[in-house]
Design a protein around this motif. Structure first.
Motif, mmCIF file in Angstrom:
data_model
loop_
_atom_site.group_PDB
_atom_site.id
_atom_site.type_symbol
_atom_site.label_atom_id
_atom_site.label_comp_id
_atom_site.label_asym_id
_atom_site.label_seq_id
_atom_site.Cartn_x
_atom_site.Cartn_y
_atom_site.Cartn_z
ATOM 1 N N SER A 355 0.863 -1.182 0.000
ATOM 2 C CA SER A 355 0.000 0.000 0.000
ATOM 3 C C SER A 355 0.894 1.225 0.000
ATOM 4 O O SER A 355 2.005 1.195 0.550
ATOM 5 C CB SER A 355 -0.919 0.003 1.225
ATOM 6 N N SER A 357 1.059 5.911 -0.578
ATOM 7 C CA SER A 357 0.403 7.220 -0.665
ATOM 8 C C SER A 357 0.781 7.879 -1.978
ATOM 9 O O SER A 357 1.966 7.971 -2.322
ATOM 10 C CB SER A 357 0.829 8.114 0.506
ATOM 11 N N TYR A 358 -0.229 8.362 -2.706
ATOM 12 C CA TYR A 358 0.055 9.058 -3.961
ATOM 13 C C TYR A 358 0.798 10.373 -3.727
ATOM 14 O O TYR A 358 1.365 10.940 -4.655
ATOM 15 C CB TYR A 358 -1.240 9.299 -4.736
ATOM 16 N N ILE A 362 4.092 6.905 -7.188
ATOM 17 C CA ILE A 362 4.023 5.448 -7.311
ATOM 18 C C ILE A 362 5.403 4.867 -7.016
ATOM 19 O O ILE A 362 6.406 5.311 -7.581
ATOM 20 C CB ILE A 362 3.561 5.052 -8.725
ATOM 21 N N VAL A 374 -0.843 -1.772 -10.519
ATOM 22 C CA VAL A 374 -1.048 -0.613 -9.651
ATOM 23 C C VAL A 374 -2.527 -0.270 -9.695
ATOM 24 O O VAL A 374 -3.080 -0.028 -10.772
ATOM 25 C CB VAL A 374 -0.228 0.608 -10.105
ATOM 26 N N ASP A 376 -5.551 2.248 -8.220
ATOM 27 C CA ASP A 376 -5.824 3.555 -7.621
ATOM 28 C C ASP A 376 -7.138 3.483 -6.852
ATOM 29 O O ASP A 376 -8.211 3.312 -7.444
ATOM 30 C CB ASP A 376 -5.898 4.607 -8.728
ATOM 31 N N ARG A 378 -8.489 5.916 -5.064
ATOM 32 C CA ARG A 378 -9.020 7.244 -4.731
ATOM 33 C C ARG A 378 -10.414 7.500 -5.268
ATOM 34 O O ARG A 378 -11.034 8.510 -4.916
ATOM 35 C CB ARG A 378 -8.048 8.319 -5.249
ATOM 36 N N ASN A 382 -13.209 8.340 1.061
ATOM 37 C CA ASN A 382 -12.084 8.241 1.977
ATOM 38 C C ASN A 382 -12.549 8.335 3.435
ATOM 39 O O ASN A 382 -13.042 9.389 3.865
ATOM 40 C CB ASN A 382 -11.085 9.370 1.687
ATOM 41 N N GLY A 440 -2.824 2.204 -4.074
ATOM 42 C CA GLY A 440 -2.540 3.555 -3.632
ATOM 43 C C GLY A 440 -3.785 4.344 -3.305
ATOM 44 O O GLY A 440 -4.834 4.165 -3.934
ATOM 45 N N CYS A 441 -3.697 5.196 -2.308
ATOM 46 C CA CYS A 441 -4.765 6.159 -2.012
ATOM 47 C C CYS A 441 -4.086 7.446 -1.559
ATOM 48 O O CYS A 441 -2.861 7.569 -1.591
ATOM 49 C CB CYS A 441 -5.742 5.624 -0.978
ATOM 50 N N THR A 442 -4.842 8.419 -1.121
ATOM 51 C CA THR A 442 -4.280 9.736 -0.829
ATOM 52 C C THR A 442 -3.202 9.670 0.243
ATOM 53 O O THR A 442 -2.080 10.146 0.055
ATOM 54 C CB THR A 442 -5.399 10.703 -0.390
ATOM 55 N N SER A 448 -6.158 1.966 0.748
ATOM 56 C CA SER A 448 -5.111 1.119 0.170
ATOM 57 C C SER A 448 -4.664 0.032 1.141
ATOM 58 O O SER A 448 -4.362 -1.097 0.732
ATOM 59 C CB SER A 448 -3.912 1.963 -0.256
#
Length: 482
Positions: A355, A357-358, A362, A374, A376, A378, A382, A440-442, A448
């Motif tokens: 996992s 964070s964007y 990446i 990968v 996403d 988002r 959230n 990935g997430c914020t 994630s």
């Protein structure tokens, strides 16, 4: 989902005159109904939501009818005006199948099976008295037409889907003969239609039943066949035979005259076959058509169960074309089509799941293979935007409940697994050593993390493959102290 939970809260307040402490969504089953557990003052209740109001009315009517006769089913406490939501007694969380998996084929578990069959006989015979079968969903009686429907269900969603060849007219003639043979049974009472160890709840060494809204009038043999031949339970022949004898003893005590056991067992074998084929049709529809992973994974076990039955149990009626087609369906090469490859200690493949964070970009691939996925996250709501979840992570149950109840996380992950599984199976067969899956997430803390943890669990359970898990932004997660 939030509007459904709000409706449950309103109904609970109308019934109890107090608000619930909390409401948690339960894992989705094979049906379209949605279940919730309500917590209030140290007690729990189950709320069910479903848009099929006829199905809801049937379950509510059957429950109240059986409860009046002191039979082991949940009490219905409240129903909303639109009949889309109702609150019922919480019988517990442990099913008979859970007991079997936890305690094995032990004497205490055998006794629970006996208790279940004793209660089954009572609810079939005593519950049949004065029951209004006009509430039944599909047909009032499981007769020749319903048996034929199960056979056609198997044909359409399993045989036809897999392209298994047959002579159409000869097969239909065999279906006609088999359905006529099974229709002429002496004892017809209430029939659950889906009586299996998952639908039997165990609490304080007592058993109770759920999920009987598909019930109708039908042969006594069908439900006991469903229970004893459930593929997931995997009961031995010794258990099956002795439990069937025990069930017939219990039924004898409830009927006006004793069973003709020779005729009963002969037709019982036919109903075992009908039940096994109905299950295969359901797996074909849910798995091959709807692509639901759980049902696809269940097909090999169900086929092996069917194979054992066909090799060992006579039906008492000749159906030559049907028997030929069934032999094609249970052939080893057919079963192997649905079995997932399994890793062992010598398997080189390691799946790395990260996992991230964007905000940090990446992550670079350091495996040297340059391959992988990968995803996403988002596009999903959230939890970190809400104060009560901000300092938690995707491994915490409140965050998991949020993602499962208030987002399309489950649908997202089913799509992910459909893609990733293809590559995992290919890599296992080809002897590859590395695959990377990134979520990935914020902030790399909620969505994630949850997706990575669930995907690791999925791959370990399905393929027994080695998984390395990393939460790359864990050192930067928001906590109460930051």
């Amino acid at each position: 989902m939030e509007s459904i939970i709000a409706g449950i809260r309103t109904l609970f307040v109308q019934w109890k005159q107090e608000a619930p402490d909390r409401i948690e969504k339960l894992p989705q089953s094979g049906s379209d109904r949605i279940y919730f557990r309500i917590y209030h003052s140290g007690n729990t209740y189950i709320a069910t939501h479903g848009v099929n109001t006829r199905e809801n009315r049937t379950f509510i009517y059957f429950s109240r009818h059986f409860k009046e006769r002191h039979l082991p089913v949940p009490e219905i406490f409240a129903v909303n005006e639109t009949e889309t939501t109702y609150i019922q007694e919480d019988l517990g969380t442990q099913s008979l199948l859970d007991e079997l998996e936890a305690r094995g084929y032990s004497i205490p578990v055998y006794e629970l099976f006996k208790k279940s069959l004793r209660s089954l006989a009572r609810i079939q015979v005593l519950g049949d008295a004065d029951l209004d079968y006009s509430y039944s969903l599909t047909a009032k009686e499981f007769g020749k037409q319903a048996i034929m429907s199960d056979l056609l269900y198997f044909k359409y969603y399993f045989l036809d889907t897999l392209g298994i060849p047959y002579d159409k007219q000869q097969l239909l003639d065999d279906f006609e003969a088999l359905s006529s043979y099974l229709n002429f049974t002496e004892h017809k009472y209430f029939m659950f239609r889906d009586f299996q160890s998952r639908n039997i709840i165990v609490a304080n060494d007592a058993v109770s039943f759920i999920d009987y809204q598909g019930g109708m009038k039908g042969a006594l043999q069908y439900d006991v066949a469903s229970m004893l031949w459930q593929a997931k339970a995997g009961l031995s022949e010794e258990w099956k035979d002795s439990l069937l004898e025990y069930y017939m003893d219990e039924v004898d005590g409830l009927l006006d005259k004793p069973l003709n056991r020779t005729a009963f067992v002969s037709q019982y074998n036919g109903y075992v076959l009908i039940r096994l084929l109905q299950v295969m049709g359901a797996y074909g529809f849910r798995g091959l058509f709807e692509r639901k992973a759980h049902f696809l994974a269940s097909i090999p076990l169900a086929l092996r169960n069917l194979k054992f039955f066909l090799d060992n149990k006579p039906m008492g009626i000749a159906t030559p074309e049907f028997e030929r087609v069934l032999q094609l369906a249970i052939a080893d090469e057919m079963i192997e089509r649905f079995e997932s490859p399994q890793a062992d200690e010598q398997t080189p493949l390691v799946v790395t799941i990260n996992s991230f964070s964007y905000r940090n970009g990446i992550p670079a691939d350091d495996t040297g293979t340059g391959g992988g996925f990968v995803f996403d996250m988002r596009g999903l709501l959230n939890p970190g935007r809400f104060d009560e979840y901000k300092y938690l992570c995707g491994k915490d149950k409140p965050v998991q409940d949020f993602l499962e109840q208030r987002t399309l996380m489950n649908e997202f992950l089913n799509g992910v697994w459909n893609v990733v599984d293809i590559t995992v199976e290919d890599y296992l067969k080809r002897g590859f050593s590395s695959l990377t899956v990134l979520f990935g997430c914020t902030g790399g803390q909620h969505r994630s993390v949850y997706a990575a943890e669930q995907t690791a669990r999925h791959l370990r359970n399905k393929y027994r493959v080695k998984v390395v898990m990393n939460h790359l932004n864990e050192n930067n997660w928001l906590t109460q102290s930051t």
